[in-house]
Design a protein around this motif. Structure first.
Motif, mmCIF file in Angstrom:
data_model
loop_
_atom_site.group_PDB
_atom_site.id
_atom_site.type_symbol
_atom_site.label_atom_id
_atom_site.label_comp_id
_atom_site.label_asym_id
_atom_site.label_seq_id
_atom_site.Cartn_x
_atom_site.Cartn_y
_atom_site.Cartn_z
ATOM 1 N N LEU A 42 4.169 -4.250 -11.253
ATOM 2 C CA LEU A 42 3.131 -4.975 -11.083
ATOM 3 C C LEU A 42 2.012 -4.161 -10.407
ATOM 4 O O LEU A 42 0.797 -4.130 -10.627
ATOM 5 C CB LEU A 42 3.345 -6.115 -10.016
ATOM 6 N N VAL A 43 2.138 -3.043 -9.339
ATOM 7 C CA VAL A 43 1.643 -2.270 -8.677
ATOM 8 C C VAL A 43 0.974 -1.174 -9.498
ATOM 9 O O VAL A 43 0.041 -0.458 -9.278
ATOM 10 C CB VAL A 43 2.111 -1.891 -7.372
ATOM 11 N N GLU A 44 1.741 -0.600 -10.419
ATOM 12 C CA GLU A 44 1.245 0.452 -11.351
ATOM 13 C C GLU A 44 0.184 0.210 -12.064
ATOM 14 O O GLU A 44 -0.107 -0.890 -12.613
ATOM 15 C CB GLU A 44 2.510 0.885 -12.104
ATOM 16 N N GLY A 45 -0.959 1.221 -11.812
ATOM 17 C CA GLY A 45 -2.191 1.066 -12.396
ATOM 18 C C GLY A 45 -3.155 0.447 -11.410
ATOM 19 O O GLY A 45 -4.107 0.426 -11.659
ATOM 20 N N MET A 46 -2.467 -0.300 -10.298
ATOM 21 C CA MET A 46 -3.512 -0.851 -9.350
ATOM 22 C C MET A 46 -3.905 0.247 -8.306
ATOM 23 O O MET A 46 -3.185 1.279 -8.064
ATOM 24 C CB MET A 46 -2.557 -1.777 -8.475
ATOM 25 N N ASN A 47 -5.021 -0.163 -7.568
ATOM 26 C CA ASN A 47 -5.575 0.918 -6.475
ATOM 27 C C ASN A 47 -4.645 0.566 -5.411
ATOM 28 O O ASN A 47 -4.043 -0.513 -4.976
ATOM 29 C CB ASN A 47 -6.836 0.394 -6.232
ATOM 30 N N ILE A 48 -4.252 1.718 -4.655
ATOM 31 C CA ILE A 48 -3.586 1.628 -3.546
ATOM 32 C C ILE A 48 -3.739 0.853 -2.516
ATOM 33 O O ILE A 48 -2.975 0.266 -2.019
ATOM 34 C CB ILE A 48 -3.224 3.168 -3.058
ATOM 35 N N ASN A 49 -5.284 0.748 -2.048
ATOM 36 C CA ASN A 49 -5.739 -0.244 -0.964
ATOM 37 C C ASN A 49 -5.422 -1.671 -1.524
ATOM 38 O O ASN A 49 -5.026 -2.542 -0.559
ATOM 39 C CB ASN A 49 -7.018 0.063 -0.854
ATOM 40 N N ASP A 50 -5.716 -1.991 -2.530
ATOM 41 C CA ASP A 50 -5.454 -3.220 -2.977
ATOM 42 C C ASP A 50 -3.971 -3.715 -3.137
ATOM 43 O O ASP A 50 -3.860 -4.868 -2.572
ATOM 44 C CB ASP A 50 -5.775 -3.632 -4.457
ATOM 45 N N ALA A 51 -3.186 -2.826 -3.445
ATOM 46 C CA ALA A 51 -1.497 -2.977 -3.490
ATOM 47 C C ALA A 51 -1.491 -3.305 -1.974
ATOM 48 O O ALA A 51 -0.481 -4.261 -1.645
ATOM 49 C CB ALA A 51 -0.895 -1.851 -4.041
ATOM 50 N N ILE A 52 -1.790 -2.517 -0.976
ATOM 51 C CA ILE A 52 -1.311 -2.702 0.494
ATOM 52 C C ILE A 52 -1.699 -4.124 1.158
ATOM 53 O O ILE A 52 -0.892 -4.778 1.560
ATOM 54 C CB ILE A 52 -2.073 -1.712 1.355
ATOM 55 N N VAL A 53 -3.208 -4.760 0.622
ATOM 56 C CA VAL A 53 -3.403 -5.906 0.914
ATOM 57 C C VAL A 53 -2.373 -6.772 0.233
ATOM 58 O O VAL A 53 -2.109 -7.888 1.193
ATOM 59 C CB VAL A 53 -4.947 -6.035 0.644
#
Length: 82
Positions: A42-53
């Protein structure tokens, strides 16, 4: 980067982040195999800051953390070192 987890079933999280902040790969060592694979995909390809939130603060059975929360902590540690 290699992150040693604390307080969860997984022992370690390995991940790579591109220069633009996009999460490239995530691999959990140990833990609930299906759940950790799902979180990773789910997080692969996502922006790191968005994943943290999205992941920060998720609790597993009153432990005060979880594998997704540990991933958010790993990402925050990565950003602090960059």
């Amino acid at each position: 980067m290699v992150y040693k987890t604390r307080g969860v079933c997984s022992r370690q999280i390995n991940f790579e982040v591109a220069e633009d902040g996009t999460i490239c790969t995530v691999n959990f060592m140990g833990g609930c195999n299906g759940n950790t694979q799902g979180v990773a995909r789910l997080v692969e390809g996502m922006n790191i800051n968005d994943a943290i939130v999205r992941l920060e603060g998720i609790d597993c059975n009153g432990r005060g953390t979880s594998c997704p929360d540990q991933l958010a902590r790993a990402f925050k540690e990565y950003l602090a070192q960059a």
